[in-house]
Write an enzyme that holds these catalytic residues in place. Structure first.
Site, PDB file in Angstrom:
ATOM      1  N   GLU A   1       0.830  -1.209   0.000  1.00  0.00           N
ATOM      2  CA  GLU A   1       0.000   0.000   0.000  1.00  0.00           C
ATOM      3  C   GLU A   1       0.859   1.251   0.000  1.00  0.00           C
ATOM      4  O   GLU A   1       1.931   1.280   0.618  1.00  0.00           O
ATOM      5  CB  GLU A   1      -0.936   0.067   1.219  1.00  0.00           C
ATOM      6  CG  GLU A   1      -2.249  -0.672   1.050  1.00  0.00           C
ATOM      7  CD  GLU A   1      -2.129  -2.133   1.394  1.00  0.00           C
ATOM      8  OE1 GLU A   1      -3.022  -2.910   1.004  1.00  0.00           O
ATOM      9  OE2 GLU A   1      -1.133  -2.500   2.049  1.00  0.00           O
ATOM     10  N   THR A   2       0.364   2.255  -0.695  1.00  0.00           N
ATOM     11  CA  THR A   2       0.907   3.607  -0.608  1.00  0.00           C
ATOM     12  C   THR A   2      -0.183   4.491  -0.033  1.00  0.00           C
ATOM     13  O   THR A   2      -1.326   4.479  -0.504  1.00  0.00           O
ATOM     14  CB  THR A   2       1.345   4.136  -1.982  1.00  0.00           C
ATOM     15  OG1 THR A   2       2.417   3.329  -2.487  1.00  0.00           O
ATOM     16  CG2 THR A   2       1.809   5.577  -1.887  1.00  0.00           C
TER      17      THR A   2
END
Length: 262
Positions: free
Chosen positions: A44-45
Site C-alpha cells: 500500500e501507498t
C-alpha cells in the site's frame, strides 16, 4: 511531494511491512495516486493531507484503492509525528472507514480501528484445500475470506495457489489463522486480487482476527504474530465495537516524488 517508506510493525529495518507515505501540500487526482502506487509497487501507498485539526488519508495498492489499511496508517502516523507535525501524540485521520484515531505512546503507535466480526460460512473444503494446500477447520467471511487451521506450523508452511485464489468468489483477500505457541494467535494474509500475493503484516486483517480470537481465548488483550517472511508483531486489544492495534515503526527512506505533467 515528500515521500517516505516506513517499515511498520517492526523494530528494525527490513522487517514488518513497508508502507509508502506521500505527504501532499494540495490534492491530486485519483488517477495520479493510483499510478504512483503502481510505480511504488508496495502493498500500500498512503496519501495524506492536512485538513483542519485532522488529516485526510487514502490508501492504494498497486491495482486499486482500498477502504482500510492498518500498516500504512501506522506508517503515516510515524511520518506525521516525526517529520510533519513533530512531536504530536494524538492524530485523527478522515478515511473511507470513518475517522481513525492514533495515539503515540513513546515508540508505540496505537490505532483505533473498526471491529469487523467474521461470520461463519459453508464453503467446500475441497475448494479451500486446492487454494491453500490444506484442509480448513472452519471458514468465515467479512471483507476477506477467513480460514482457521489447527496449528501454527500449518499456517507457517502454507504454499497457496494464487491463480486459484484470484478466482475465489468470496472475499477481497484471504486470511489464514491459528492459535499461536509463543503468542496468542498467528496469521498470514494474501491479496492477489489487489496485486499483493502475500502482505507482510496486515493491520486491517486484525479488525477480524482480534474479535474472533478474543471470543475463542476469552481474552481482551492479546499479542499476535504475522508469519510472513518479513514477519511482524501486533499488540491487540478489544475496545467495545472497536479494535486497538499497536506496533512500532522504523524509517527506511525519505525522498521526493516529482511528476511533470504537460
Amino acid at each position: 511531494m515528500k515521500y517516505y517508506v516506513v517499515d511498520a510493525f517492526a523494530d528494525e529495518v527490513f522487517k514488518g511491512n513497508p508502507a509508502g507515505v506521500c505527504v501532499l501540500d494540495e490534492p491530486i487526482g485519483d488517477n495520479v495516486m493510483q499510478k504512483i502506487a503502481a510505480e511504488n509497487n508496495l502493498s500500500e501507498t498512503a496519501f495524506v493531507i492536512k485538513n483542519g485539526d485532522n488529516y485526510d488519508l487514502r490508501w492504494f495498492t498497486p491495482k486499486s484503492e482500498i477502504d482500510l489499511c492498518g500498516h500504512a496508517t501506522l506508517g503515516t502516523s510515524y511520518v506525521i509525528s516525526n517529520y510533519v507535525d513533530v512531536g504530536i501524540e494524538n492524530m485523527g485521520f478522515n478515511t473511507a472507514s470513518g475517522v481513525l484515531k492514533v495515539k503515540r505512546n513513546g515508540d508505540l503507535y496505537e490505532m483505533d480501528l473498526p471491529l469487523r466480526e467474521p461470520k461463519k460460512i459453508k464453503l467446500s473444503h475441497e475448494i479451500i484445500s486446492e487454494t491453500i494446500g490444506i484442509k480448513p477447520v472452519e471458514t468465515y467471511l467479512s471483507r476477506d475470506l477467513f480460514i482457521v487451521l489447527e496449528t501454527e506450523e500449518q499456517v507457517k508452511k502454507l504454499t497457496p495457489n494464487f491463480s486459484k485464489m484470484v478466482k475465489l468468489d468470496k472475499g477481497l483477500g484471504v486470511i489464514v489463522t491459528a492459535k499461536g505457541t509463543d503468542v496468542d494467535f498467528v496469521s498470514r494474509c494474501f491479496y492477489p486480487k489487489l496485486g499483493v500475493n502475500e502482505d507482510p503484516v496486515t493491520g486491517s486483517a486484525h479488525s477480524n482476527l482480534v474479535p474472533f480470537w478474543s471470543r475463542i481465548l476469552n481474552k481482551r488483550v492479546m499479542v499476535a504474530k504475522q508469519l510472513s517472511e518479513r514477519g511482524g508483531i501486533l499488540y491487540c486489544k478489544m475496545a467495545g465495537d472497536r479494535v486497538k492495534i499497536s506496533g512500532r515503526a522504523v524509517p527506511y527512506m525519505i525522498g521526493d516524488i516529482n511528476i511533470i505533467q504537460n
